[in-house]
Design a protein around this motif. Structure first.
Motif, short mmCIF file in Angstrom:
data_model
loop_
_atom_site.label_atom_id
_atom_site.label_comp_id
_atom_site.label_asym_id
_atom_site.label_seq_id
_atom_site.Cartn_x
_atom_site.Cartn_y
_atom_site.Cartn_z
N GLU A 284 0.86 -1.18 0.00
CA GLU A 284 0.00 0.00 0.00
C GLU A 284 0.90 1.24 0.00
O GLU A 284 1.84 1.33 0.80
CB GLU A 284 -0.92 0.01 1.22
CG GLU A 284 -1.94 -1.10 1.23
CD GLU A 284 -2.83 -1.07 2.46
OE1 GLU A 284 -2.48 -0.34 3.42
OE2 GLU A 284 -3.87 -1.75 2.47
N GLU A 286 0.93 5.65 -0.31
CA GLU A 286 0.20 6.91 -0.27
C GLU A 286 1.19 8.06 -0.33
O GLU A 286 2.19 8.07 0.41
CB GLU A 286 -0.67 7.02 0.98
CG GLU A 286 -1.51 8.28 1.02
CD GLU A 286 -2.48 8.31 2.17
OE1 GLU A 286 -3.19 9.32 2.32
OE2 GLU A 286 -2.54 7.33 2.93
N ALA A 302 -2.46 10.89 -3.52
CA ALA A 302 -2.72 9.70 -4.33
C ALA A 302 -2.40 8.46 -3.52
O ALA A 302 -1.53 8.47 -2.63
CB ALA A 302 -1.88 9.72 -5.61
N ASN A 303 -3.12 7.38 -3.79
CA ASN A 303 -2.85 6.12 -3.12
C ASN A 303 -2.97 4.97 -4.10
O ASN A 303 -3.67 5.07 -5.12
CB ASN A 303 -3.82 5.91 -1.94
CG ASN A 303 -5.27 5.85 -2.38
OD1 ASN A 303 -5.73 4.83 -2.90
ND2 ASN A 303 -6.00 6.94 -2.19
N LEU A 304 -2.26 3.89 -3.80
CA LEU A 304 -2.27 2.69 -4.63
C LEU A 304 -2.07 1.48 -3.73
O LEU A 304 -1.23 1.51 -2.82
CB LEU A 304 -1.17 2.76 -5.70
CG LEU A 304 -1.10 1.62 -6.71
CD1 LEU A 304 -0.64 2.13 -8.07
CD2 LEU A 304 -0.14 0.52 -6.24
N THR A 388 -5.70 -1.36 -6.76
CA THR A 388 -6.67 -0.27 -6.75
C THR A 388 -5.93 1.04 -6.50
O THR A 388 -4.83 1.05 -5.93
CB THR A 388 -7.73 -0.48 -5.66
OG1 THR A 388 -7.08 -0.60 -4.38
CG2 THR A 388 -8.54 -1.75 -5.93
N TYR A 389 -6.53 2.14 -6.90
CA TYR A 389 -5.86 3.42 -6.75
C TYR A 389 -6.88 4.53 -6.63
O TYR A 389 -8.07 4.36 -6.95
CB TYR A 389 -4.92 3.69 -7.93
CG TYR A 389 -5.61 3.75 -9.27
CD1 TYR A 389 -5.94 4.97 -9.84
CD2 TYR A 389 -5.94 2.59 -9.97
CE1 TYR A 389 -6.58 5.05 -11.07
CE2 TYR A 389 -6.57 2.65 -11.19
CZ TYR A 389 -6.89 3.87 -11.74
OH TYR A 389 -7.53 3.94 -12.96
N ASN A 407 -11.31 7.32 -8.21
CA ASN A 407 -10.68 6.05 -7.86
C ASN A 407 -10.90 5.05 -8.98
O ASN A 407 -11.69 5.26 -9.89
CB ASN A 407 -11.21 5.51 -6.53
CG ASN A 407 -12.67 5.09 -6.61
OD1 ASN A 407 -13.37 5.39 -7.57
ND2 ASN A 407 -13.15 4.40 -5.59
#
Length: 544
Positions: A284, A286, A302-304, A388-389, A407
């Motif tokens: 994960e 961020e 942003a996150n992934l 997912t992002y 997202n």
């Protein structure tokens, strides 16, 4: 209240109809107690502790009464208090009570905000309607540690980097679940068969019988999830840049499973048992950036998250080593499966090798025996995404503010169930790209009503890439100056407008790639449910 008067379709007597009344009530309460202690030792060591307990109870009561005929053909008599002389009266009622009890504690240690250590323990008790008394208690420990490197002397004195904060952390813990259990599923309570009269040449006998509802499982216990997490947090460039990273591994063991194969001579079914293990692992990330230029402020976050999911164990008594999942809308067979070595509820079906000269599908013979049957099914897709992002942008200039959030996911498949053999829901893409005798269109899909339609509806022809990116919200707001609002005794007044779920980018030809199902075994299955709604929202927020 159900008034069956005046010829209701559900009434037994069309001349003098019946009436019924029912009442249900639910009472829920929760009682919690906490005690906290915190102290500093020698000005460098900080210790804190917490002890607590929680008790909850859910009490549901139902009662009903009814008559199939009332005394008079008059609305004033249309109630259960006025039965006809030959009326059949009925009553029903029951009471369901479920209780939960938990004890928990936590001990934390901190040395100069550099080294942190924390340990916790939970003891949870399920109601005996959920688990047998011998296994009703579950014990779930956890521990975590952190090291703030940026607070070390060697870092503060010799830091020649743009870093302003750096922390390493690790954690391990367990938690339990009995969410899919209720109503004494582990027990073998007796059930009676239908009673009646048996006639022979010499006598008439009244016959009735009773048998255990299912096999008893006194070993049923909590389903446990165990997770290990290693992470890092940092900030740089005067805290304008932030970054976080985690590696996680979550193992769910003693999975509660109901699909147990038992000998036929048992004469009933099996109780659920702890019969499976599942592993999830991945990374994960961020990252964020915030800055300003005069009256203009902005931030980007942003996150992934990646995911690798696999079933690692399944008791061999469970449906021969594989659990068959949900079925299509046409009920022509299951299309998902739970099996060792595969993702949870992966799509299992037939593989279309090619179309013959008449437009019929020719399936891959995976067993090589010359026939196509259920043994030739294989993995044709998975509902779980590879990652997912999401991304969020905010900005404000003086009294104006702006937000955009989106997202998405990559690597997940969608099984289109509603299009199979359905005239009213046939997908346009399948119609436009169907096989035709004149060969004027492509041969991507078989001809309508092909000779193997039942197998074709469970094939990879109905598997589509479910990857997408959706802009969930775009919002613009304006806050009136305080010099204006204070005249109306208002502390803050903000007006805004937003577009919700207006923009979607996907190759999925159906209504919505973000499909959902009430059943876990139906993950990633499109039953033709109503798609995500687009909304235009105008709002007003007032603070006094």
């Amino acid at each position: 209240y159900n008034n069956l008067y005046y010829g209701s379709a559900s009434a037994n007597n069309k001349d003098k109809n019946g009436s019924s009344r029912s009442n249900s009530s639910t009472t829920y309460y929760q009682w919690e107690n906490f005690v906290n202690y915190s102290t500093d030792l020698w000005d460098k060591h900080h210790v804190s502790a917490m002890l607590g307990m929680s008790y909850s109870e859910n009490n549901f009561t139902y009662v009903s009464a009814g008559v199939d005929k009332t005394a008079k053909h008059d609305p004033l008599y249309a109630d259960v208090s006025y039965p006809a002389g030959d009326a059949v009266k009925s009553t029903a009622g029951y009471n369901l009570i479920n209780r939960k009890l938990s004890y928990f504690g936590r001990l934390a240690y901190d040395y100069q905000n550099r080294y942190m250590l924390q340990a916790a323990m939970r003891a949870d008790a399920a109601d005996t309607s959920v688990l047998p008394g011998t296994n009703r208690w579950g014990y779930f420990p956890s521990v975590s540690a952190g090291w703030v490197i940026s607070n070390e002397r060697f870092f503060t004195e010799k830091n020649n980097t743009p870093l302003t904060f750096l922390k390493l952390r690790a954690s391990w813990g367990q938690n339990g679940s009995t969410s899919n259990l209720s109503g004494y599923k582990y027990s073998n309570s007796l059930v009676t068969s239908a009673a009646g009269y048996s006639f022979s040449n010499t006598a008439m006998k009244y016959v009735t019988s009773a048998k255990p509802s299912q096999l008893y499982n006194p070993d049923l216990k909590w389903e446990t999830s165990e997770q290990l997490d290693l992470g890092m947090d940092l900030r740089a460039f005067n805290d304008r840049f932030s970054f976080g990273m985690d590696w996680y591994q979550k193992k769910t063991k003693d999975l509660i499973v109901s699909n147990i194969v038992i000998p036929y001579e048992a004469g009933n079914s099996s109780a659920p048992m702890n019969a499976g293990n599942v592993t999830n692992k991945g990374f994960e990330f961020e990252a964020g950036w915030k800055d300003k230029a005069g009256d203009f402020n902005y931030s980007v976050t942003a996150n992934l998250a990646t995911l690798k999911n696999e079933v690692t164990y399944l008791d061999p008594h469970v449906s021969g080593g594989r659990i068959e999942g949900a079925t299509t809308m046409a009920s022509n067979g299951s299309f998902s499966a739970f099996e060792v070595g595969y993702p949870v509820w992966y799509f299992r079906g037939y593989q279309v090798d090619h179309l013959d000269d008449k437009g019929n599908p020719v399936f891959r013979d995976n067993t090589g025996d010359g026939t196509i049957d259920a043994s030739d099914k294989a993995m044709i897709g998975k509902p779980m995404p590879d990652f997912t992002y999401g991304i969020t942008l905010t900005a404000n200039y003086k009294n104006f503010d702006f937000l955009i959030f989106g997202n998405g996911s990559v690597g997940n498949d969608v099984f289109m169930s509603y299009s199979y053999n359905s005239i009213s829901y046939t997908l346009k893409e399948m119609y436009d790209q169907r096989w035709t005798a004149d060969g004027t269109t492509s041969r991507k899909f078989a001809r309508p009503q092909n000779t193997n339609a039942d197998k074709y509806g469970l094939s990879d022809a109905y598997i589509f890439d479910g990857s997408y990116f959706r802009i969930k919200q775009i919002q613009l707001g304006y806050t009136l100056p305080r010099t204006v609002t204070k005249k109306f005794l208002v502390d803050k007044l903000r007006v805004y407008a937003s577009l919700d779920n207006f923009f979607l980018f996907t190759k999925y030809p159906g209504l919505d790639p973000e499909v959902s199902s009430t059943a876990t075994s139906g993950m990633g299955v499109d039953y033709g449910n109503y798609p995500t709604t687009k909304k235009v929202v105008f709002g007003l927020s007032v603070t006094f």
